[in-house]
Write an enzyme that holds these catalytic residues in place. Sequence first.
Site, PDB file in Angstrom:
ATOM      1  N   ASP A   1      73.622  32.698  54.223  1.00 32.62           N
ATOM      2  CA  ASP A   1      72.848  31.930  55.211  1.00 32.62           C
ATOM      3  C   ASP A   1      71.781  31.081  54.516  1.00 32.62           C
ATOM      4  O   ASP A   1      70.613  31.081  54.897  1.00 32.62           O
ATOM      5  CB  ASP A   1      72.197  32.872  56.231  1.00 32.62           C
ATOM      6  CG  ASP A   1      71.760  32.127  57.502  1.00 32.62           C
ATOM      7  OD1 ASP A   1      72.286  31.022  57.751  1.00 32.62           O
ATOM      8  OD2 ASP A   1      70.895  32.638  58.225  1.00 32.62           O
TER       9      ASP A   1
ATOM     10  N   LYS B   1      59.341  42.850  57.993  1.00 37.34           N
ATOM     11  CA  LYS B   1      60.350  42.297  58.894  1.00 37.34           C
ATOM     12  C   LYS B   1      60.899  43.430  59.747  1.00 37.34           C
ATOM     13  O   LYS B   1      61.662  44.269  59.257  1.00 37.34           O
ATOM     14  CB  LYS B   1      61.465  41.607  58.120  1.00 37.34           C
ATOM     15  CG  LYS B   1      62.437  40.852  59.028  1.00 37.34           C
ATOM     16  CD  LYS B   1      63.135  39.732  58.283  1.00 37.34           C
ATOM     17  CE  LYS B   1      63.785  38.756  59.251  1.00 37.34           C
ATOM     18  NZ  LYS B   1      64.324  37.558  58.562  1.00 37.34           N
TER      19      LYS B   1
ATOM     20  N   GLY C   1      62.607  35.647  65.072  1.00 35.71           N
ATOM     21  CA  GLY C   1      63.912  34.998  65.113  1.00 35.71           C
ATOM     22  C   GLY C   1      64.954  35.964  65.607  1.00 35.71           C
ATOM     23  O   GLY C   1      64.634  37.019  66.174  1.00 35.71           O
TER      24      GLY C   1
END
Length: 649
Positions: free
Chosen positions: A218, A124, A104
């Site tokens: 978010d 990540k 992403g």
Amino acid sequence: MNETNATHPTQAELESFFHGTLAEPDRQRIEDHIGQCDTCCDVLRTIPHDPLVERIHAATSSIDDGLTPVGSPTPSFQDEDAGTVPTALLDHPRYRIIRQLGQGGMGIVYQAEHKLMERPVALKVISSRLMKNELAVERFHQEVKAAAKLSHRNIVAAYDAEQAGDMHFLVMEYIDGISLDQLVARRKPLPVLHACNYVMQAAQGLQHAYERGTVHRDIKPHNLMRTSRGTIKILDFGLARFATQSEQSPDDPGLTADFTALGTPDYMAPEQARDSKRADIRADLYSLGCTLYFLLAGHAPFPEGTAFEKVLGHCERQPRPLSDIRDDIPPQVIAIVEKLMAKSPDDRYQTPAEVVEALKPYGHPDSAYANDTAATQPSIPNSMLSVPKVEPSPDRPSQRSSSQRPAKVSPFSMWVRKNRLLIGGGGAVLGAIVALLVLGNFGKDDASDPSRSDLAELTVQERTTAPATTDSWVNLISLSDPPANTVAGNWEVTSTGELHADATPGARIMLSFLPPREYDFEVQFTRNSGTQSIALHFLDGEGTATFDLDGWSENLGGIQNIDGENIRTNPTRVDNVVLENGRRYSAEIRVRRDQVQAFLDGQLLSTYEGDGSNLTLLELWTLPEKSLGLGAYDSDTTFHQVRLRPVSN
């Protein structure tokens, strides 16, 4: 450019065009006009910038619009953050990369394993775009430290911050599950009970973060993962603010910060679009309200238009009422969504704990609403719901009442619900017989206890005597949820309503359905390819075992494990059980209190004598919890029918 003879747009139309708020037909008309009109172009140059509009424009380039799932086209890794695994990561001394999970705006996520601890983790790798200066690296480490202080069952744990070459990555808890946006993509709108339960769990995680001074910024379905046991986990705490700060210009951070709006347009609170620095926990609650709307409606509150138009919708418009989309949502739940999505933060719930309390009557598996509606909401078994844990606080002692146990639906419960009209209406005689049996079996005390008025909701532990025998079969495929219940391999429910497993070593799936003490478990299957065993995992009292067919590469059949002995050595061994690929078989387990019989195509194959206390699963068939299940070892297999018939309780 020439002056056009057509009628000029009005000043208001030109301003709306400049700010991007025109409907598409009008936008195209004016765009065609100004392409040939110098006068209107000059007018556009004089229109002042609207600070709010600028901030909304900034918001439309979200820091992370959701990971691209595995299987989507992946760019080659010749550029900065995409493609094959970088050598520095492959050679990392502590972590072994297994596969890429997705990518992403913030980077790429890999499934990995800690080499020494053999613990599965998710790595990540943060985009080099976000780590382009020393200040950004420092911010990254600060946010990771803040995230590491969060420890809650509904928040993905952050274990470590590491570096491989010039790449920085976060080591996180690996979640074997499905994000809520993917769940809705597969199942469409969720039942009210499940949607409320998932949002209630997320609110518990947000409350934990709120008490520690942390805001997510978010919240969206993409960042909420449901594990195979029904627990909701919030992703990316701490990374959201880091990404926003890192996008600021190092030369003029203050100016850039004024126009920074963090979040995802579909789920962004109005005040977050105006000034993300001042957004507090109530902005997260607005996004949580949008998420609940999404779970109930099957789409975001403002599904149409550009990202800019969506954010403007959150600021100025109301979404389509949920009552216009579905007629089964209680007005109280609609009111909860509307309060969460109030334009002013002061009009919303003020803390996540308030949201938890508001949703409990509609999202708790043991609530009256859940019991009244469970029979009409079969798309996800109630056993896939998780009960939010009550967090202790200084003025509230830790406690967990018996009513907080997740409810599992038994086959007898399903039969009672299925035949409720028959019992209460035209079947008066049958109703009288059932009443006599119930009163005779449960005794006077149980019959007079108002808390036991709905016998269908009693757990196995609460039932002490068996109810009447029933000949009704329960279709377990219709209640299965492969994305959540798969333990190993690839399982799916086909368009024809069958359950299919790809050839994978140890492929197995749980059937989240609590059987009564005595029952018949029947499976019809075809092994399409492979030479290894097909297995039926069953429960017998306190024991869990497997009926194995064509196993051990020796064509053995029987019941595993009895007193620790597998079918090679225990008394249920049968030789020469050879399954022919392409042929349809019927296997059945008949579980009774003192005996289990296993049949293949109607012929008795094996018999076990006992109460189940000495039955255990083989390691290769281990399930995460006590459950019915199926196995297909390295064999492509179609399960045409999987059903259960209660015999007694």
